[in-house]
Design a protein around this motif. Structure first.
Motif, PDB file in Angstrom:
ATOM      1  N   GLN A   1      -6.558  -3.476   4.330  1.00  0.00           N
ATOM      2  CA  GLN A   1      -7.795  -2.794   3.978  1.00  0.00           C
ATOM      3  C   GLN A   1      -8.889  -3.161   4.976  1.00  0.00           C
ATOM      4  O   GLN A   1      -9.028  -4.318   5.357  1.00  0.00           O
ATOM      5  CB  GLN A   1      -8.236  -3.188   2.571  1.00  0.00           C
TER       6      GLN A   1
ATOM      7  N   ASP B   1       0.073   1.889   4.659  1.00  0.00           N
ATOM      8  CA  ASP B   1      -0.829   2.373   3.612  1.00  0.00           C
ATOM      9  C   ASP B   1      -2.234   1.773   3.733  1.00  0.00           C
ATOM     10  O   ASP B   1      -2.935   1.600   2.739  1.00  0.00           O
ATOM     11  CB  ASP B   1      -0.247   2.107   2.229  1.00  0.00           C
TER      12      ASP B   1
ATOM     13  N   HIS C   1      -7.232   6.932   4.247  1.00  0.00           N
ATOM     14  CA  HIS C   1      -5.896   6.335   4.179  1.00  0.00           C
ATOM     15  C   HIS C   1      -5.184   6.387   5.525  1.00  0.00           C
ATOM     16  O   HIS C   1      -5.249   7.386   6.234  1.00  0.00           O
ATOM     17  CB  HIS C   1      -5.067   7.048   3.105  1.00  0.00           C
TER      18      HIS C   1
ATOM     19  N   VAL D   1      -6.008   1.128   3.877  1.00  0.00           N
ATOM     20  CA  VAL D   1      -7.122   1.806   3.216  1.00  0.00           C
ATOM     21  C   VAL D   1      -8.405   1.411   3.947  1.00  0.00           C
ATOM     22  O   VAL D   1      -8.648   0.227   4.191  1.00  0.00           O
ATOM     23  CB  VAL D   1      -7.228   1.417   1.729  1.00  0.00           C
TER      24      VAL D   1
END
Length: 155
Positions: A131, A46, A63, A48
């Motif tokens: 991230q 996941d 994403h 980001v």
């Protein structure tokens, strides 16, 4: 937990960003596939990716590994040529890697040459990249990486 540092984990994914023309890199399927493979080794499913402009704030949120590539391909469309030089890589905190860059480019529409200082902040959890933030404002990137206080003193 794997004793490898987060900087070492990122090395393969950052390699294309050192001195390459990113416009060419993100239009080349084999180059983007190398980036994809390097990211898949380190990124959380996941992941980001945030593209953050100077003064304008967030300009894009993407994403997954494909989103990372999509974000950079989108950004590179505004350039005829864009070369990035990594000037500093540091573990800002145990779970944060800070990367400073110098970018030299030629805009696609007007052919304007420009050079600017940018930075990226990579956030990890349990050895996985969660991230990736790409900032056109280097000072903002330093603040979110925890390298500078949120508010300057005396103000």
């Amino acid at each position: 937990m794997d004793p490898q540092t987060n900087v070492a984990r990122l090395a393969g994914a950052l390699e294309p960003f050192q001195g390459s023309d990113l416009v060419v890199v993100f239009r080349d399927e084999s180059a983007t596939e190398r980036i994809r493979r390097a990211l898949e080794k380190v990124a959380a499913p996941d992941l980001v990716t945030l593209m953050i402009g100077a003064d304008r704030g967030l300009t894009g949120k993407f994403h997954g590994v494909d989103g990372f590539i999509e974000g950079w391909a989108d950004y590179c469309q505004t350039f005829k040529q864009l070369r990035t030089e990594i000037t500093e890589v540091a573990e800002a905190q145990s779970d944060v890697v800070y990367v400073e860059t110098r970018q030299i480019g030629v805009t696609a529409t007007a052919g304007v040459e420009l050079e600017y200082q940018a930075a990226a902040v990579f956030r990890f959890a349990d050895g996985a990249l969660q991230q990736a933030e790409f900032h056109l404002d280097r000072n903002a990137a330093r603040r979110v990486a925890g390298l500078e206080p949120d508010h300057p003193s005396g103000g």
